[in-house]
Design an enzyme around this catalytic site. Structure first.
Site, PDB file in Angstrom:
ATOM      1  CG  ASP A   1     -25.051  27.970  53.150  1.00 52.21           C
ATOM      2  OD1 ASP A   1     -24.985  27.596  51.963  1.00 52.21           O
ATOM      3  OD2 ASP A   1     -25.120  27.189  54.114  1.00 52.21           O
TER       4      ASP A   1
ATOM      5  CG  ASP B   1     -25.684  30.926  48.408  1.00 48.40           C
ATOM      6  OD1 ASP B   1     -25.958  30.617  47.225  1.00 48.40           O
ATOM      7  OD2 ASP B   1     -24.952  30.225  49.140  1.00 48.40           O
TER       8      ASP B   1
ATOM      9  CD  GLU C   1     -24.730  31.139  43.653  1.00 46.64           C
ATOM     10  OE1 GLU C   1     -23.510  31.183  43.487  1.00 46.64           O
ATOM     11  OE2 GLU C   1     -25.289  30.378  44.461  1.00 46.64           O
TER      12      GLU C   1
END
Length: 167
Positions: A145, A15, A74
């Site tokens: 996160d 991420d 992502e």
């Protein structure tokens, strides 16, 4: 993109963020996803160029240490703040450029990740974190996160299983 065999596979979920890049590693053992490790690469308190270097080196170290067979990242979502979107794109670039050639990389939109993990593409971060703890049987609090990175890895695991089943 070619998938590795389904029997046993290690996935690294990432991420990207310009100050904190979350990571989560899961092992897929047949139809089951098992937590291996998670955490954050913290790159705060420096110039953007220095933070990007920390992210790059951190991802390189993760790959070397955990030897994933596939990586899930992502995708950037467009935000109203152009400066934030540019910094996020640069952090993503540092992450992607740190991955060695030949390592399969898969990208997922935030709504797709939430849909795969929670069942609703508009889920809140707390809902994602709750489902990750339940799906991977984790106790205690997980940094947002890192939770998001585990969700990305789980999303990829679900996606690859579905592709294998529909072949």
């Amino acid at each position: 993109m070619r998938f590795a065999p389904l029997a046993s596979l290690r996935i690294l979920g990432l991420d990207p963020g310009s100050r904190r890049t979350g990571f989560g590693v899961i092992d897929c053992l047949g139809p089951n996803s098992v937590h291996f490790t998670h955490g954050c690469i913290s790159a705060s308190g420096a110039t953007l160029a220095e933070r990007l270097r920390v992210i790059f080196e951190g991802v390189r170290e993760l790959v070397s240490l955990h030897r994933p067979q596939e990586v899930a990242v992502e995708q950037v979502f467009v935000n109203r703040n152009a400066d934030s979107a540019l910094k996020l794109g640069q952090a993503r670039g540092a992450v992607l450029s740190a991955l060695p050639q030949g390592l399969p990389i898969f990208e997922y939109a935030p709504r797709t990740i939430k849909l795969a993990v929670v069942g609703f593409g508009g889920a809140e971060k707390q809902q994602v974190a709750h489902m990750i703890r339940a799906l991977l049987r984790l106790e205690g609090r997980i940094a947002a996160d890192a939770s998001d990175a585990l969700a990305i890895a789980v999303c990829h695991a679900h996606s690859r299983r579905l592709r294998e089943l529909t072949r």
